[in-house]
Scaffold this motif. Sequence first.
Motif, PDB file in Angstrom:
ATOM      1  N   SER A  76      55.125  45.688 -47.623  1.00 46.86           N
ATOM      2  CA  SER A  76      56.273  45.993 -46.780  1.00 46.86           C
ATOM      3  C   SER A  76      55.877  46.901 -45.627  1.00 46.86           C
ATOM      4  CB  SER A  76      57.374  46.665 -47.613  1.00 46.86           C
ATOM      5  OG  SER A  76      58.513  46.885 -46.813  1.00 46.86           O
ATOM      6  N   ALA A  77      56.557  46.727 -44.509  1.00 50.93           N
ATOM      7  CA  ALA A  77      56.445  47.637 -43.365  1.00 50.93           C
ATOM      8  C   ALA A  77      57.853  47.918 -42.885  1.00 50.93           C
ATOM      9  CB  ALA A  77      55.606  47.007 -42.267  1.00 50.93           C
ATOM     10  N   LEU A  78      58.054  49.084 -42.279  1.00 53.77           N
ATOM     11  CA  LEU A  78      59.411  49.609 -42.128  1.00 53.77           C
ATOM     12  C   LEU A  78      59.695  50.074 -40.704  1.00 53.77           C
ATOM     13  CD1 LEU A  78      59.046  51.911 -45.249  1.00 53.77           C
ATOM     14  CD2 LEU A  78      60.137  49.662 -45.202  1.00 53.77           C
ATOM     15  N   ILE A 136      53.758  49.613 -50.497  1.00 57.06           N
ATOM     16  CA  ILE A 136      53.649  50.311 -49.214  1.00 57.06           C
ATOM     17  C   ILE A 136      52.220  50.816 -49.093  1.00 57.06           C
ATOM     18  CG2 ILE A 136      54.298  52.455 -48.020  1.00 57.06           C
ATOM     19  CD1 ILE A 136      56.494  50.522 -47.734  1.00 57.06           C
ATOM     20  N   ASN A 137      51.499  50.282 -48.102  1.00 52.26           N
ATOM     21  CA  ASN A 137      50.127  50.714 -47.870  1.00 52.26           C
ATOM     22  C   ASN A 137      49.829  50.597 -46.384  1.00 52.26           C
ATOM     23  OD1 ASN A 137      47.443  51.115 -47.626  1.00 52.26           O
ATOM     24  ND2 ASN A 137      46.801  49.538 -49.075  1.00 52.26           N
ATOM     25  N   PRO A 138      49.695  51.736 -45.705  1.00 48.93           N
ATOM     26  CA  PRO A 138      49.507  51.698 -44.244  1.00 48.93           C
ATOM     27  C   PRO A 138      48.254  50.928 -43.806  1.00 48.93           C
ATOM     28  CG  PRO A 138      49.928  53.941 -45.011  1.00 48.93           C
ATOM     29  CD  PRO A 138      49.733  53.111 -46.230  1.00 48.93           C
ATOM     30  N   GLU A 158      47.566  47.962 -44.964  1.00 50.05           N
ATOM     31  CA  GLU A 158      47.855  46.535 -45.113  1.00 50.05           C
ATOM     32  C   GLU A 158      49.252  46.236 -44.589  1.00 50.05           C
ATOM     33  OE1 GLU A 158      45.797  44.847 -49.049  1.00 50.05           O
ATOM     34  OE2 GLU A 158      47.230  46.469 -49.438  1.00 50.05           O
ATOM     35  N   PRO A 159      49.493  45.072 -44.001  1.00 57.67           N
ATOM     36  CA  PRO A 159      48.482  44.071 -43.675  1.00 57.67           C
ATOM     37  C   PRO A 159      47.514  44.576 -42.599  1.00 57.67           C
ATOM     38  CG  PRO A 159      50.683  43.335 -43.008  1.00 57.67           C
ATOM     39  CD  PRO A 159      50.836  44.667 -43.619  1.00 57.67           C
ATOM     40  N   GLY A 174      45.552  44.562 -39.424  1.00 57.41           N
ATOM     41  CA  GLY A 174      45.897  43.902 -38.162  1.00 57.41           C
ATOM     42  C   GLY A 174      47.380  43.931 -37.863  1.00 57.41           C
ATOM     43  N   GLY A 175      48.166  44.551 -38.743  1.00 57.36           N
ATOM     44  CA  GLY A 175      49.597  44.654 -38.459  1.00 57.36           C
ATOM     45  C   GLY A 175      50.330  43.339 -38.661  1.00 57.36           C
ATOM     46  N   ILE A 176      51.444  43.186 -37.946  1.00 58.56           N
ATOM     47  CA  ILE A 176      52.286  41.998 -38.112  1.00 58.56           C
ATOM     48  C   ILE A 176      52.504  41.343 -36.750  1.00 58.56           C
ATOM     49  CG2 ILE A 176      54.499  41.104 -38.942  1.00 58.56           C
ATOM     50  CD1 ILE A 176      54.748  43.476 -40.770  1.00 58.56           C
ATOM     51  N   ILE A 177      52.213  40.043 -36.677  1.00 55.58           N
ATOM     52  CA  ILE A 177      52.291  39.305 -35.418  1.00 55.58           C
ATOM     53  C   ILE A 177      53.556  38.465 -35.377  1.00 55.58           C
ATOM     54  CG2 ILE A 177      51.154  37.491 -34.055  1.00 55.58           C
ATOM     55  CD1 ILE A 177      48.473  38.588 -35.145  1.00 55.58           C
ATOM     56  N   PRO A 220      51.918  40.309 -29.041  1.00 50.84           N
ATOM     57  CA  PRO A 220      53.098  40.528 -29.904  1.00 50.84           C
ATOM     58  C   PRO A 220      52.660  40.893 -31.322  1.00 50.84           C
ATOM     59  CG  PRO A 220      52.698  38.186 -29.635  1.00 50.84           C
ATOM     60  CD  PRO A 220      51.653  38.888 -28.797  1.00 50.84           C
ATOM     61  N   MET A 266      52.450  43.985 -33.991  1.00 49.32           N
ATOM     62  CA  MET A 266      52.978  45.316 -34.279  1.00 49.32           C
ATOM     63  C   MET A 266      52.004  46.078 -35.187  1.00 49.32           C
ATOM     64  SD  MET A 266      55.722  45.069 -32.517  1.00 49.32           S
ATOM     65  CE  MET A 266      55.007  43.780 -31.473  1.00 49.32           C
ATOM     66  N   SER A 309      53.605  53.316 -43.375  1.00 49.75           N
ATOM     67  CA  SER A 309      53.863  51.890 -43.121  1.00 49.75           C
ATOM     68  C   SER A 309      55.029  51.665 -42.166  1.00 49.75           C
ATOM     69  CB  SER A 309      54.093  51.135 -44.438  1.00 49.75           C
ATOM     70  OG  SER A 309      52.896  51.059 -45.172  1.00 49.75           O
TER      71      SER A 309
END
Lengths: 253, 253, 253, 253
Positions: free
Chosen positions: A140-142, A158-160, A162-163, A165-168, C58, C60, C66
């Motif tokens: 999860s990211a918030l 919750i793990n900073p 992962e993922p 490369g972040g979320i695209i 794009p 994030m 997180s």
Amino acid sequence: MEQVNVRWYVEDVSAHSCPVAVAGLPGVGHVGKLVVDHLIRALSAVKVAEITSTLFPPQMYLSEDSVLRLPRNEIFFVPETENHQPLLFLAGDCQSTTPEGHYTLAEAYLRVFDLLGVKRVYTLGGYGVGRMIEHPRVLSALSSSKLKEEVIAAGAVINPEEPVGGIIGAAGLLITLGRLHGMEGIALLGETSGYLVDPVSSTAVLDVLERLVHLHADRTELTDLAEQMMTDLAAAAASAVGPRPPDDLSYIG
Amino acid sequence: MEQVNVRWYVEDVSAHSCPVAVAGLPGVGHVGKLVVDHLIRALSAVKVAEITSTLFPPQMYLSEDSVLRLPRNEIFFVPETENHQPLLFLAGDCQSTTPEGHYTLAEAYLRVFDLLGVKRVYTLGGYGVGRMIEHPRVLSALSSSKLKEEVIAAGAVINPEEPVGGIIGAAGLLITLGRLHGMEGIALLGETSGYLVDPVSSTAVLDVLERLVHLHADRTELTDLAEQMMTDLAAAAASAVGPRPPDDLSYIG
Amino acid sequence: MEQVNVRWYVEDVSAHSCPVAVAGLPGVGHVGKLVVDHLIRALSAVKVAEITSTLFPPQMYLSEDSVLRLPRNEIFFVPETENHQPLLFLAGDCQSTTPEGHYTLAEAYLRVFDLLGVKRVYTLGGYGVGRMIEHPRVLSALSSSKLKEEVIAAGAVINPEEPVGGIIGAAGLLITLGRLHGMEGIALLGETSGYLVDPVSSTAVLDVLERLVHLHADRTELTDLAEQMMTDLAAAAASAVGPRPPDDLSYIG
Amino acid sequence: MEQVNVRWYVEDVSAHSCPVAVAGLPGVGHVGKLVVDHLIRALSAVKVAEITSTLFPPQMYLSEDSVLRLPRNEIFFVPETENHQPLLFLAGDCQSTTPEGHYTLAEAYLRVFDLLGVKRVYTLGGYGVGRMIEHPRVLSALSSSKLKEEVIAAGAVINPEEPVGGIIGAAGLLITLGRLHGMEGIALLGETSGYLVDPVSSTAVLDVLERLVHLHADRTELTDLAEQMMTDLAAAAASAVGPRPPDDLSYIG
């Protein structure tokens, strides 16, 4: 045709006002799309609005009777019941064809969410890890660290780191740009190989989502897909033939 | 130069008003282009308008006498005769260089069609199946299910599962955006390998089109091309050398 | 969201006015980014402004807890001390996704620099030479030949033949467009293989920069990274396994 | 910075009015660029204007003393002498980074040509044929068939089948869009392998151009390059090592 076009399917928008929206657009493993498309059918959600855009691919889709339609994203609504609060869903065929278009489209979705009174957005997706995962975690990211305990209690990780490369794409942008609209945001990403449409990962994401929104929907369809996938993979492993290829989306329906 | 430029070649646009347009732009196997370019010559169609665009490739074409010209799409007109109703054709060198440009150009063609009173659009193209097809089927997709019986009666196949992936480019967009202009639309896609310019597939598409628009034009030229293709392929198979490569368009003329 | 968005983090912009800015954005070997990110930490620089843009990918980013954030570039400020003059830094996650976007973003940075009274810009980067370099030279390019002696005295190399192909992206554009804003500009490019994140090259660039801006900051962190890299490479050579792959940026932090 | 920026280097534009312009921008084999860059030096042409653009690559060039400059296209002027009529030249580092940008830039050059009274444009380039050519032909394409005899008399070849695929980029667009500005246009394309910078092909193009514009300039520099190329190729053939690679442009100067 404007760059982004919103067509409303209901006369009274305010009657479909709803504080919670769940987005599941195509992406890695179609994890988010499988969940949201499943819930729309299982809960008999009603179509509220349709978004078409010149930022979508110029690829027209066949619907029943071979009638052609534009690629689209759709907003669906489910009213409150004994089993759950009211819910909005964002589903669709595709995402933007350009990097800049991702920002434009996310803003367009958020303007629709604003009109519908949305205060919290869940975005569902997959996180490709490059190998088969039997028991996928849900990362999860918030939009805010205040939400941390809630998502951990629902079973997400919750793990900073992962993922990586972040979320695209929309799953990330709806959280970051949503915050500028005053909305809370929670991204839920199921681990997946990245090679296959993955109903197993979708089931794991749905588990977490159901706890978060206090929902319990029939999930026969999704479970059947997941079981079929595990059977297919076992058969593929036994025959030493590769698994179902990633672009075989025929069982999405 | 504007993004899209329309130059009229006739003084009285209304005198070329016509309810039916047939579009055949370059695409898979050049199936649609071969049919429309053939009909324009066989019916001695008259040029009504020319579209140039900064969305076309920056590739200038040589015409006779080595005079250079811009890449273009063209609208041609054939008046009513004993053998057929009046017809408009959309033909040309190319399609857009960007995804978003496909939408812009389709809208531009439809605005021209509006001025010419078009009520129904046929789009012709190919459907690549990855193998040689001796007796290609013609798949159809529609703007409305009302048109289903008509196209089946004319010999086309209606199957919502095909073409897999829908229809990309002008052949699809003129149907979906055309509906927003109040136009009926029928796409006719001939099965083709996808590797070659395919006059055999074009002949199959022409068969269906002729039944739909009650047209019977001389087709010697197209038949000759198709026969030559079959002869070439037989010779290639016999010599175990590959067939004529896909970018050899020299016999399009 | 505008194409480029500047958010100020200080109330009184003029209180952070500063004649010298140092830019180190991601690029070849992350040479410039390593130096500037290091100095921001070592000098406890204060954030002055944040630039977000639809021209950024794009994608994030996850920050601590997180929480998701937009990709960004940031401006930091360090006041004058006994050890150095006041300094501004431009740091960030990314550069533009399109060629034209590079021009737009460089102009945006320069408008912020104008507001902050910047008169001289240093841009730091890497110059990929395709082989491992034990003792990297630092090549310089300038906004004016008047600056030549100064950079040579600081240990940089002036050679109009190098870098071959000139300088791509913000490291070059801030010099050429900066000159149109009346700013002096000095690009410092450390030789690097182009295959790895390269703290050794960054150390060489920092040596030159420190002489030019009369700065002496603790560099334990950067030296540790450089030593670790040399150890890794020696181990990789000994085991005949390839070095750490170029996209492993995990030790940037 | 605007999308296209024109900076004048002369106070009195009308004093540099000239009916004939010769364009030689980078392209296949740098055939056109070599000719025009050579003539600018051989005739001591004077710089009249400079075009910079956000449509050019974000790649900054090093000039003498390692001063950085923007990528640019330039207009040069040579007054009438006993040996030739007055001439304008369009030279430069690059062409557009996008298909649509080619149209925008060609229009910008033509607006400058309009201001300078240009009535005829020659565009010089190469035509890649995929094999070494010892005695390259010069193919021509025209704005009007009226020009046919003139170019044939000057030694160029007119064949509507060549160049196959027409002409891509400024060498073609300046002819087709130039006609809309009322300018005559003649494209001269030297056959070249497409793998090397080719001064031999440039020499052939220069031969034809000199006859067309009644020019006789010292060509020692270009001949030296051509002789060196032939020597290099002979040596490469003898040693069975490949010829000088195509991206080695170091002898363009």
